[in-house]
Design an enzyme around this catalytic site. Structure first.
Site, PDB file in Angstrom:
ATOM      1  CG  HIS A  52      -0.225   0.092   2.525  1.00  0.00           C
ATOM      2  ND1 HIS A  52       0.130  -1.024   3.238  1.00  0.00           N
ATOM      3  CD2 HIS A  52       0.217   1.156   3.245  1.00  0.00           C
ATOM      4  CE1 HIS A  52       0.745  -0.653   4.352  1.00  0.00           C
ATOM      5  NE2 HIS A  52       0.821   0.654   4.381  1.00  0.00           N
ATOM      6  CB  SER A  53       0.946   4.329  -1.417  1.00  0.00           C
ATOM      7  OG  SER A  53       1.491   5.639  -1.340  1.00  0.00           O
TER       8      SER A  53
END
Length: 134
Positions: A52-53
């Site tokens: 994820h970011s």
């Protein structure tokens, strides 16, 4: 625009003593106020974490025990960092896709975050992340 070059390893001050070493992480060590601390452990062989970011949040990762690899991706380039020293951490700025893999047996990953958990801050789909970095 976030770039991989903004992510960097930071040496954590270490007080050496024959009885055992001590390291301290305070706000002077990392460039953000600490709002949340959590850790990953008992990661099964072959499992991966991250993926994820964050739109706004920054994180600082430390291998308290064992080792693992962190893949950093800014949408244009990728970089792999191995964490295996409890006195060295990896600053991950916002807007960087991260994947954690190759956890050694007994490894513990400490994560210090600049904010409390907020699902709206996550980008969990890599294609959506890539669209936002173009």
């Amino acid at each position: 625009m976030s770039i991989i070059q903004n992510c960097k390893t930071i040496i954590i001050p270490k007080i050496e003593d024959p009885r055992g070493n001590l390291s301290v992480i305070e706000n002077e060590v990392i460039p953000f106020d600490i709002k949340r601390v959590y850790y990953l452990y008992d990661v099964p062989a072959g499992a991966e974490r991250g993926g994820h970011s964050h739109k706004f949040q920054h994180e600082f990762l430390v291998a308290l025990s064992g080792s693992f690899n962190v893949i950093l991706d800014d949408g244009r380039s990728r970089k792999e960092v191995t964490l295996n020293k409890p006195f060295e951490g990896l600053l991950i700025t916002n807007g960087i896709w991260r994947e954690l893999k190759d956890f050694s047996s007994g490894s513990v990953c400490l994560v210090i975050a600049s904010d409390i958990f907020d699902e709206e801050d996550y980008i969990r789909d890599y294609e959506d992340f890539k669209k936002g970095t173009i």
